[in-house]
Write a protein that holds these residues in place. Structure first.
Motif, PDB file in Angstrom:
ATOM      1  N   ILE A   1      38.780   2.687  69.006  1.00 54.64           N
ATOM      2  CA  ILE A   1      38.635   3.461  67.774  1.00 54.64           C
ATOM      3  C   ILE A   1      39.083   2.652  66.567  1.00 54.64           C
ATOM      4  CG2 ILE A   1      39.429   5.520  66.582  1.00 54.64           C
ATOM      5  CD1 ILE A   1      39.452   6.944  69.178  1.00 54.64           C
ATOM      6  N   MET A   2      40.234   1.956  66.715  1.00 57.70           N
ATOM      7  CA  MET A   2      40.731   1.230  65.550  1.00 57.70           C
ATOM      8  C   MET A   2      39.860   0.017  65.234  1.00 57.70           C
ATOM      9  SD  MET A   2      42.805   3.314  64.779  1.00 57.70           S
ATOM     10  CE  MET A   2      43.231   2.589  63.226  1.00 57.70           C
ATOM     11  N   VAL A   3      39.220  -0.555  66.258  1.00 53.43           N
ATOM     12  CA  VAL A   3      38.288  -1.658  65.989  1.00 53.43           C
ATOM     13  C   VAL A   3      37.155  -1.149  65.107  1.00 53.43           C
ATOM     14  CG1 VAL A   3      36.622  -3.226  67.016  1.00 53.43           C
ATOM     15  CG2 VAL A   3      38.814  -2.937  68.081  1.00 53.43           C
ATOM     16  N   LEU A   4      36.673   0.071  65.399  1.00 57.60           N
ATOM     17  CA  LEU A   4      35.591   0.640  64.591  1.00 57.60           C
ATOM     18  C   LEU A   4      36.056   0.911  63.164  1.00 57.60           C
ATOM     19  CD1 LEU A   4      33.835   2.984  67.108  1.00 57.60           C
ATOM     20  CD2 LEU A   4      32.979   0.898  66.114  1.00 57.60           C
ATOM     21  N   PHE A   5      37.283   1.444  63.029  1.00 62.21           N
ATOM     22  CA  PHE A   5      37.843   1.691  61.689  1.00 62.21           C
ATOM     23  C   PHE A   5      37.869   0.397  60.892  1.00 62.21           C
ATOM     24  CE2 PHE A   5      40.359   5.706  60.962  1.00 62.21           C
ATOM     25  CZ  PHE A   5      39.690   6.441  61.900  1.00 62.21           C
ATOM     26  N   LEU A   6      38.419  -0.635  61.545  1.00 60.33           N
ATOM     27  CA  LEU A   6      38.576  -1.922  60.885  1.00 60.33           C
ATOM     28  C   LEU A   6      37.209  -2.473  60.502  1.00 60.33           C
ATOM     29  CD1 LEU A   6      41.080  -3.568  60.316  1.00 60.33           C
ATOM     30  CD2 LEU A   6      40.681  -4.841  62.377  1.00 60.33           C
ATOM     31  N   PHE A   7      36.265  -2.311  61.408  1.00 60.54           N
ATOM     32  CA  PHE A   7      34.889  -2.754  61.227  1.00 60.54           C
ATOM     33  C   PHE A   7      34.304  -2.150  59.952  1.00 60.54           C
ATOM     34  CE2 PHE A   7      30.385  -2.337  62.199  1.00 60.54           C
ATOM     35  CZ  PHE A   7      30.092  -3.553  62.757  1.00 60.54           C
ATOM     36  N   VAL A   8      34.418  -0.828  59.830  1.00 55.30           N
ATOM     37  CA  VAL A   8      33.838  -0.140  58.677  1.00 55.30           C
ATOM     38  C   VAL A   8      34.545  -0.559  57.393  1.00 55.30           C
ATOM     39  CG1 VAL A   8      33.526   2.099  57.626  1.00 55.30           C
ATOM     40  CG2 VAL A   8      33.064   1.801  60.037  1.00 55.30           C
ATOM     41  N   LEU A   9      35.894  -0.641  57.445  1.00 55.78           N
ATOM     42  CA  LEU A   9      36.630  -0.991  56.228  1.00 55.78           C
ATOM     43  C   LEU A   9      36.323  -2.407  55.769  1.00 55.78           C
ATOM     44  CD1 LEU A   9      40.078   0.667  56.676  1.00 55.78           C
ATOM     45  CD2 LEU A   9      38.330   1.141  55.001  1.00 55.78           C
ATOM     46  N   MET A  10      36.135  -3.318  56.734  1.00 53.37           N
ATOM     47  CA  MET A  10      35.803  -4.694  56.359  1.00 53.37           C
ATOM     48  C   MET A  10      34.448  -4.747  55.684  1.00 53.37           C
ATOM     49  SD  MET A  10      37.079  -6.977  59.500  1.00 53.37           S
ATOM     50  CE  MET A  10      38.807  -7.327  59.721  1.00 53.37           C
ATOM     51  N   LEU A  11      33.499  -3.922  56.158  1.00 53.12           N
ATOM     52  CA  LEU A  11      32.171  -3.912  55.554  1.00 53.12           C
ATOM     53  C   LEU A  11      32.228  -3.329  54.152  1.00 53.12           C
ATOM     54  CD1 LEU A  11      29.661  -2.910  58.316  1.00 53.12           C
ATOM     55  CD2 LEU A  11      29.766  -5.000  57.022  1.00 53.12           C
ATOM     56  N   LEU A  12      33.030  -2.266  53.976  1.00 49.80           N
ATOM     57  CA  LEU A  12      33.101  -1.630  52.661  1.00 49.80           C
ATOM     58  C   LEU A  12      33.833  -2.510  51.665  1.00 49.80           C
ATOM     59  CD1 LEU A  12      33.922   2.044  53.581  1.00 49.80           C
ATOM     60  CD2 LEU A  12      31.764   1.112  52.812  1.00 49.80           C
ATOM     61  N   ASN A  13      34.859  -3.250  52.170  1.00 46.17           N
ATOM     62  CA  ASN A  13      35.661  -4.122  51.333  1.00 46.17           C
ATOM     63  C   ASN A  13      36.188  -3.391  50.085  1.00 46.17           C
ATOM     64  OD1 ASN A  13      36.963  -6.418  50.961  1.00 46.17           O
ATOM     65  ND2 ASN A  13      35.206  -7.634  50.271  1.00 46.17           N
ATOM     66  N   LEU A  14      36.927  -2.332  50.315  1.00 48.90           N
ATOM     67  CA  LEU A  14      37.491  -1.542  49.212  1.00 48.90           C
ATOM     68  C   LEU A  14      38.574  -2.333  48.499  1.00 48.90           C
ATOM     69  CD1 LEU A  14      37.981   1.820  51.078  1.00 48.90           C
ATOM     70  CD2 LEU A  14      36.260   1.330  49.382  1.00 48.90           C
ATOM     71  N   ASN A  15      38.652  -2.197  47.202  1.00 53.91           N
ATOM     72  CA  ASN A  15      39.820  -2.711  46.492  1.00 53.91           C
ATOM     73  C   ASN A  15      40.145  -1.786  45.326  1.00 53.91           C
ATOM     74  OD1 ASN A  15      37.697  -3.366  44.821  1.00 53.91           O
ATOM     75  ND2 ASN A  15      37.612  -5.453  45.612  1.00 53.91           N
ATOM     76  N   LYS A  16      41.159  -2.187  44.556  1.00 54.36           N
ATOM     77  CA  LYS A  16      41.662  -1.260  43.551  1.00 54.36           C
ATOM     78  C   LYS A  16      40.627  -0.945  42.473  1.00 54.36           C
ATOM     79  CE  LYS A  16      46.129  -2.692  43.449  1.00 54.36           C
ATOM     80  NZ  LYS A  16      47.168  -3.377  42.699  1.00 54.36           N
ATOM     81  N   ASP A  17      39.791  -1.934  42.141  1.00 55.99           N
ATOM     82  CA  ASP A  17      38.814  -1.700  41.075  1.00 55.99           C
ATOM     83  C   ASP A  17      37.808  -0.627  41.460  1.00 55.99           C
ATOM     84  OD1 ASP A  17      40.105  -3.857  40.032  1.00 55.99           O
ATOM     85  OD2 ASP A  17      38.695  -5.288  40.933  1.00 55.99           O
TER      86      ASP A  17
END
Lengths: 164, 345
Positions: free
Chosen positions: A64-80
């Motif tokens: 599950i956490m691999v999938l979470f990490l996967f999605v977050l890496m693709l989104l590449n969220l930052n403060k801006d």
């Protein structure tokens, strides 16, 4: 020995779960969440529930956490990219949080210290015993929950298809 | 817990770590030698007799090269990536039984670091953790090629974990135990599981190739499309750790396959040899047999690498989801039916 170990691991669980909330970077948050799950695995081992420990390890940490990490890496969220919230929302959030805090503190105060639970069979968490209990006493709930998971899977596939 | 027991385990685990690092080190030489053999070349032959010291030279080179950490990278995670990769590669060997109980210095020593009763699941868990090193390293590099490599690695590992787990379930229907020690003991002599689970073994083998990122599944480091894949930004020993972790993974997964399907340290006529050689040298011979099997698997890994070209990414996903998973499920059903028939319902 085992009690002081428990306090250490419990401290670490709470510490890392707080870090999950307070870190700004979402990828760091997920990594802290992985460490939190790892401390849960150690809790299960301390409780002599080896099967639950290893399943928690495989399913939560490994999948599950691999999938979470996967999605977050693709989104590449930052403060801006974070949308600015209005003041009204912030005030509402503070009020709701305070209400939750008061409720939690009140309910903890109302609790009595419970007697320690003594298991009839301390080896209940081993694979063999757990399997016997699951497939004899709790067969129906077990099968129903598996059906539930299956329907969730079918639903996910349906949603992922563009034209159903 | 007596102090002698702690010392015994400590020495044993140190020996196993040293052995796996040594095997991984010489696998790099073996890889180059086998590649040379398959391509009709000579291969490395300058350092020492027949190129024997080539791995040492490579290691020294890796240590002495300049270390570069990109300015825009996340420094802590950039260093944590390769460390995690090598850590998860090393801890997999903890539950593998390397031999029968051995008599040494008047003590009976179990040739296994620990015999937990969920041994197979432990290995499965370690395998599923292996992807974090690559993902974290690839993301922290702050490079699009690294990120692409990391994402490929993650989706590939998740996809191939499923048929791997399903093939293990079919194996468990035959063995009725999750402990690796029990599974090996059941294959005493020549009753190897591969004869009962040929399809399961094939699926497991393909998945092992995918989980160790070996050709034909080495898309995370596909140099024709991604420069260097997830380790594009890495230099010096951190790159060395990533490459080395692959060889340790190969060693551990060879050991797991030999243990689960090829009888581990069992060989035909082992009772006779054990009587002949006594309780010290008999188990040592068994350990030698296990290592011969492991080396055969490592050779197979390399043979495939220099024979078969890389898959395309959609072919990889099709193979995983549309071929291996249905096959693995069919294998479980078949095994279940046969087991029920043999046991007389």
């Amino acid at each position: 020995m085992s009690q002081s170990l428990f306090y250490l691991i419990a401290f670490l669980s709470i510490f890392f779960s707080l870090l999950v909330i307070f870190t700004k970077n979402p990828v760091h948050s997920v990594l802290y969440l992985i460490i939190t799950f790892f401390t849960f695995t150690i809790h299960y081992i301390l409780l002599n529930a080896q099967f639950l420990a290893i399943v928690n390890f495989i399913v939560y940490m490994g999948a599950i956490m691999v999938l979470f990490l996967f999605v977050l890496m693709l989104l590449n969220l930052n403060k801006d990219a974070e949308p600015a919230k209005s003041n009204l929302l912030k005030i509402a959030g503070v009020v709701a949080g305070m209400c939750l805090l008061v409720t939690l503190v009140g309910s903890v105060k109302a609790l009595n210290v419970s007697n320690p639970v003594v298991l009839n069979n301390p080896n209940l968490g081993l694979v063999k015993n757990l399997g016997k209990v699951l497939f004899n006493e709790f067969l129906l709930p077990f099968e129903i929950s598996s059906l539930l998971l299956l329907s969730a899977m079918v639903g996910a596939v349906l949603l992922a298809k563009k034209e159903a | 817990m007596e102090i002698a027991f702690v010392i015994e385990k400590f020495v044993f685990i140190t020996v196993i770590f040293a052995l796996s690092l040594l095997v991984a080190m010489y696998s790099t030489l073996a890889e180059r030698k086998i590649a040379a053999f398959l391509q009709d070349r000579v291969g490395p032959n300058r350092a020492g007799p027949g190129g024997m010291f080539q791995p040492l030279a490579d290691g020294v080179k890796m240590f002495l090269k300049e270390e570069i950490i990109p300015t825009e990278s996340n420094k802590f995670l950039f260093i944590a990536g390769p460390s995690l990769a090598i850590l998860t590669a090393c801890i997999g060997s903890a539950v593998i039984p390397w031999g029968q109980d051995i008599q040494l210095f008047g003590r009976t020593i179990a040739l296994q670091a620990t015999d937990i009763n969920v041994g197979i699941l432990y290995i499965f868990g370690v395998v599923s953790l292996g992807v974090y090193g690559i993902m974290i390293g690839g993301w922290a590099s702050n490079n699009k090629f690294s990120l692409m490599g990391a994402i490929r690695a993650a989706s590939q590992n998740i996809s191939y974990e499923i048929p791997m787990g399903l093939s293990i379930i079919a194996l468990l229907l035959v063995t009725n135990s999750l402990s690796l020690k029990d599974i090996v003991e059941q294959q005493h002599g020549f009753q190897w599981n591969v004869f009962y689970q040929p399809l399961g073994f094939l699926i497991f083998l393909v998945c092992a190739f995918a989980e160790t990122n070996r050709t034909p599944f080495d898309l995370p480091e596909c140099e024709t499309e991604l420069v260097g894949g997830y380790h594009t930004e890495y230099s010096s020993m951190k790159l060395g750790f990533f490459l080395f972790a692959e060889y340790i993974n190969m060693f551990v997964s060879s050991a797991v396959m030999a243990t689960l399907y090829f009888g581990g340290y069992n060989y035909p006529g082992m009772d006779f040899m054990n009587n002949l050689l006594g309780p010290t040298f008999g188990p040592l011979l068994g350990m030698g047999v296990l290592f011969i099997k492991i080396f055969a698997f490592i050779f197979f890994f390399m043979w495939v690498r220099w024979t078969i070209p890389r898959f395309r990414y959609d072919q990889l996903m099709n193979l995983g989801w549309k071929v291996l998973i249905p096959l693995a499920i069919a294998n479980i059903v078949l095994t279940g039916i046969v087991t029920a028939l043999v046991n007389g319902f």
